[in-house]
Design a protein around this motif. Sequence first.
Motif, mmCIF file in Angstrom:
data_model
loop_
_atom_site.group_PDB
_atom_site.id
_atom_site.type_symbol
_atom_site.label_atom_id
_atom_site.label_comp_id
_atom_site.label_asym_id
_atom_site.label_seq_id
_atom_site.Cartn_x
_atom_site.Cartn_y
_atom_site.Cartn_z
ATOM 1 N N LEU A 61 0.827 -1.203 0.000
ATOM 2 C CA LEU A 61 0.000 0.000 0.000
ATOM 3 C C LEU A 61 0.866 1.259 0.000
ATOM 4 C CD1 LEU A 61 -2.828 -1.046 2.480
ATOM 5 C CD2 LEU A 61 -3.023 -0.747 0.009
ATOM 6 N N LEU A 62 1.924 1.266 0.822
ATOM 7 C CA LEU A 62 2.807 2.421 0.847
ATOM 8 C C LEU A 62 3.488 2.622 -0.501
ATOM 9 C CD1 LEU A 62 4.469 2.038 4.370
ATOM 10 C CD2 LEU A 62 2.843 3.786 3.658
ATOM 11 N N ALA A 63 3.943 1.518 -1.084
ATOM 12 C CA ALA A 63 4.597 1.640 -2.382
ATOM 13 C C ALA A 63 3.622 2.133 -3.447
ATOM 14 C CB ALA A 63 5.189 0.290 -2.789
ATOM 15 N N ARG A 64 2.376 1.592 -3.389
ATOM 16 C CA ARG A 64 1.373 2.030 -4.368
ATOM 17 C C ARG A 64 1.016 3.496 -4.159
ATOM 18 N NH1 ARG A 64 -3.605 -1.444 -3.805
ATOM 19 N NH2 ARG A 64 -2.057 -3.051 -4.286
ATOM 20 N N ALA A 65 0.902 3.900 -2.869
ATOM 21 C CA ALA A 65 0.574 5.308 -2.595
ATOM 22 C C ALA A 65 1.682 6.227 -3.096
ATOM 23 C CB ALA A 65 0.356 5.506 -1.096
#
Length: 787
Positions: free
Chosen positions: A567-571
């Motif tokens: 999720l952090l990488a996608r954000a």
Amino acid sequence: MNTKILYTLEFAKITARLAEHAATSLGKGMAEALRPNSDLDTVKRLLQTTDEAVKVDRLKGGAPFGGVRDVRPALQRARIGGMLSMHELLDIANTTSGGRRLKRFLQAVHEQAEIPSLVALCESVGDHTEIDQAIKACIDDQADMLDSASPELARIRQELRTSESRARDKLEQMIRTSSVQKMLQDALITIRGDRYVIPVKAEYRSHFGGIVHDQSASGATLFIEPEAVVTLNNKLRELKLREEKEIEKILLRLTAIVAEVAEELRYTVEALAELDFVFAKAGLARELKATLPLMNDRGFLKLKKGRHPLIPPAAVVPLDLELGNQFSTIIVTGPNTGGKTVSLKTVGLLSLMAMCGLFIPAEDGSQLCVFDAIFADIGDEQSIEQNLSTFSSHMTNIISILKDMTPKSLVLLDELGAGTDPSEGSALAIAILDHIHRLGCRTIATTHYSELKAYAFERKGIINASMEFDVQTLSPTYRLLVGVPGRSNAFAIAERLGLPLRIIEAARGQVGEDDLRVESMIASLEANRVTAEAERHNAEQLRREAEQLRQRLEDEQQRFREQRDKLLARAEEDARAAVAKARAEGEAVIRELRRLALEERGAVKEHQLIEAKRRLDQAVPELRDKQPQRAAGKRKDEKVEAGDEVKVVHLNQKGHVVELVNDKEAMVQIGIMKMKVRLDQLELIKAAPAKPVQQTATTVKRTRDDNVRTELDLRGSNLEEAIVETDRFLDESFLNNMGQVYIIHGKGTGVLRAGLQDYFRKHKHVKSFRLGNYGEGGVGVTVVELK
């Protein structure tokens, strides 16, 4: 190894099942001749090879042995000067090609999973391509000689076909004439003794010239060779003889080629036999669900859930047993039909299988020993006749065992001391066990004598064991319990069956006090064992549950960490994409304004452009930083007015409200750009002063649908209409940060698809495109990835 033990433990049934898994007669012969090996290093090597074959069987489902035959007799005949037949030569060619195929297969598997022992066996498999080609150039797959085997054979066969055609034509003409037809039994041409004949009725023999070659069983039909075809048939016979001589010359030539490499071919065949035998072991391991045993030469055995391989899996009771560490002798007691003999045979048979390089039907981690010999005196005595002859038979076997055994032997004794007076039999059994134990042999003995129970308690290195018996159901459970002597259970069984209590009490009075103490001690031990086993089972269950909970928690934590990182990488990626897109659009607007400034001769000042660029750079959001706390009362759902400073949520950008377009949308200025944005996408940051300041800037209008679309259906549109719609759709998708969209154009003639794909190659927002996969619409859909 004594052949008698192989018969006693039914080892031949194992080799027969092993032979069923062999693909060739070569492997079957080796399986049937299988014998145990007493060398530890050799046994380990055999098991290693079997383990590699099991690995190949698991990964690839077995090895290809098609075409491989036992051609060793043919090779021997070729070597001593005999002529091989076409079938024998074809078998040799198929064997060499099958060997090459198997070798390539194992080398390919070796690249994925190491199988060094099998690859080493393949080294003896020669190539022999030239022999294969030479034979198959002359002999077809049906073992017939080809016309192309030699020029002379081709010429002879051409003449044969021509002569046969002439003979048949001549006879056809004869049987079609009316004068001849009336004399024929059937209007057909047949062959007798390699000569063409026709069936003539017996009564016309004197009217029909020619040579009689045969007659029917009834004598009503004569098979006559007419004089008109005698010469043609003679020529055919000559040609056939010439053909046979030419074929013989070709066979001798091919045999000579084989004879030159007969020894190398024999090595190839023996290597293929070994490989087939090894893969037969793997097939038996798969059938028995067997595992690789650990081997030693210390006399140590440890079976984990060992199963007798000849008992159906649904009926067999697993055996847990350890021997050779703290104790070298086990004395098993218990009632008849309780499974004592099966336990003995299981230990002996699994030891033999492991010493042959076979996997054993037991759990992983089981250990077995390489013995120099295994001895057994096992008899399934179901008769009540226990006479001198039975005792003599047992003693003869035991005397032979005592003479031949060594400290590295395994001795299995069933019903030791049976068949004679109980007091003498028990004394003799104790003396025999003492002698074997002093020598250091590994021994398992079964008995009914209670004296041996006490004997095991008094001797170091000897332990009692028993077959469990359920008194409630009056039936054995077939479980071996090491450390607990068996009870006779005679009184309990008699009471359950209904024998009067007074008779049972009278019988108990006849039993000596020492025997009663032993029985009481055994009963106490058994009760303690049952309690301890129940508690151990509960503790094991709790341990497994705790382990499952711990594992589940670790898995969930790992999934949480992975999901968080994703999720952090996608954000971050989404934020970078949004910033890059906003900066690119801003720079594009600035370039457009500069162009307009040049065209309109200074209508737009350069310092205004620099200021607009600076404000665009300040609009870039910081990644992974915590959001600042909003002032109290400034909520997203408060009423927005013209001039308010707001945050556009879906773009993560700050701006000012220029005007309210309607009750659902507002015109918002972000830097030098103006956009129409839904009110529910605006978050109030700071209310405007009483007189909002008007800002002058170039207006760039962007519209956004209420519902963001991910696909565009163009079916039924022409190319020009489709390009217009596609251009609008791609712009909307780009502004909405869509990474991937679907253009539905249908299959049709392909004109629309080709035109759109040419358009995608030139479009500034398109990164790549492809046709839909299975489940996405196939060639009727183009999947477009946006920049």
